[in-house]
Design an enzyme around this catalytic site. Sequence first.
Site, short mmCIF file in Angstrom:
data_model
loop_
_atom_site.label_atom_id
_atom_site.label_comp_id
_atom_site.label_asym_id
_atom_site.label_seq_id
_atom_site.Cartn_x
_atom_site.Cartn_y
_atom_site.Cartn_z
N GLU A 260 -2.51 1.83 -6.51
CA GLU A 260 -3.03 2.58 -7.66
C GLU A 260 -1.89 2.98 -8.59
OE1 GLU A 260 -5.95 5.59 -6.72
OE2 GLU A 260 -6.47 4.60 -4.82
N TYR A 261 -2.24 3.15 -9.87
CA TYR A 261 -1.28 3.50 -10.92
C TYR A 261 -0.15 2.47 -11.00
CZ TYR A 261 -3.90 7.83 -10.85
OH TYR A 261 -4.92 8.75 -10.91
N TRP A 448 -15.80 7.24 1.06
CA TRP A 448 -14.62 8.09 1.05
C TRP A 448 -15.15 9.52 1.23
CZ3 TRP A 448 -9.51 7.25 1.39
CH2 TRP A 448 -8.69 8.38 1.26
#
Length: 471
Positions: A260-261, A448
């Site tokens: 991520e990112y 999640w």
Amino acid sequence: MQFHVVVSGETLWAIARRYRSNMNQIILANQIKNPDVLVAGQALAIPEPGREYVVQAGDTLWAIAQRYGISVQDLAQVNQISNPALIFVGDMLVLPYFPYTVQSGDTLWAISRRFGASMQRIIQINTITNPSMLSVGQILYIPREPRPVTEINAYITNMSEEGRREVLALGRNFTYLSPFTYSIREDGTITDLNDAGVLEAADTANIAPLLVLTNFRGRSFDSDIAATLLRSPELQETLLTNILSTMEAKGYTGLNVDFEYVYPEDRENYNNFLRRAVARLRPEGYTVSTALAPKESADQQGLLYEAHDYAAHGEILDFVVIMTYEWGWAGGEPWAIAPINKVRDVLDYAVTEIPREKILMGIPLYGRDWKIPWVQGTFARTVSPKEAVQLAQRYGVDIQYDETYQSPFFRYVDGTGQEHEVWFEDARSVQAKYDTIKAYGLRGGSYWVLGSTFPQNWPVLRDNFMIRKYS
């Protein structure tokens, strides 16, 4: 499975009577702590008598089968119970057959049409010698309509004994288990994870474990460490060698990459890493998947989105998890965690780039409690759906339901005078998500995260689907 929304002044006894259900079965299915106190607006999952049964203390699978005149083998098979000794209080079991009383004018053909059941199967179950001869008042056992098969992944962060027990108790609901997380290092090695207990439980429950690989460092995702890896083919080969060694040693069946990112300029580097991972892992019998940010278009701006190439991931990988949650994130304004209209906006785009049979839709198992008016820089507290209902109960407020977002919420004032706004999930909101999985023809869903108490989710899931298992 039916849902009931509590109105002010209702009692559990009256609700049970209305649905011809057993009060204790409703208590168990919803884990109601105090049956004498219900919250207006609270949604209850109501097991259908004769079709569903919630396991009580002291039950055995044999005793339940005897009670309903069915075989232990049939009961275990339809509920995907691999070990009949492993049933848990609060488990909702679907019954393979349900009783029907023959009415005047009934024919076997009409009954089979009414319930979507095979006439031949009804004859077989009931040992009917003359199908044209039915008697008014005769009890027939009707086979339950087959549920669609889906795949379910669950991420877990708790590697303790408590986490192991949770995997054992809920394991029949999962295709995959994804312990979070193994993180990459600059030299191509990976961090360790004390996952032996949850992996042992996954094996017992016939769950395929996925090794989750992230660019997580400290308490956040690190763009620079991802760049270091993605810009070096040599480091990637070292990393994949280490991953293969860990997967083989620990019994993992696949790799789930959650980078991520990632810097936008590393978009194609990320794609190439995934191609390299597939080339190394798939010949060894491992699956490769990724977790993707919830994009609504190919050119969506933002560091979270730009390096996630839906079309490439859909082509390269076995499947993807689309993280369709966190609209109501801890550091933002109060909002539904996974508003169904936004989830569908993401899926409308996703299915144009990724084959539907490769998409697992993200589903949150948690809610959040914000202080309001919201102030920039403040963070909400994460709460479980069960805790959310208890908060509404404690402060004597009604639960509301947003029809656009398909999500429950409420506001309360705490003992200090501080106002709060809570958004969470309930039986209605997860049913909307399961309906979405069916409507879009997706591979399945991905939770999640385990560890958040959401008792209603599991009977609703089992009422909707059979779970695909890989031996």
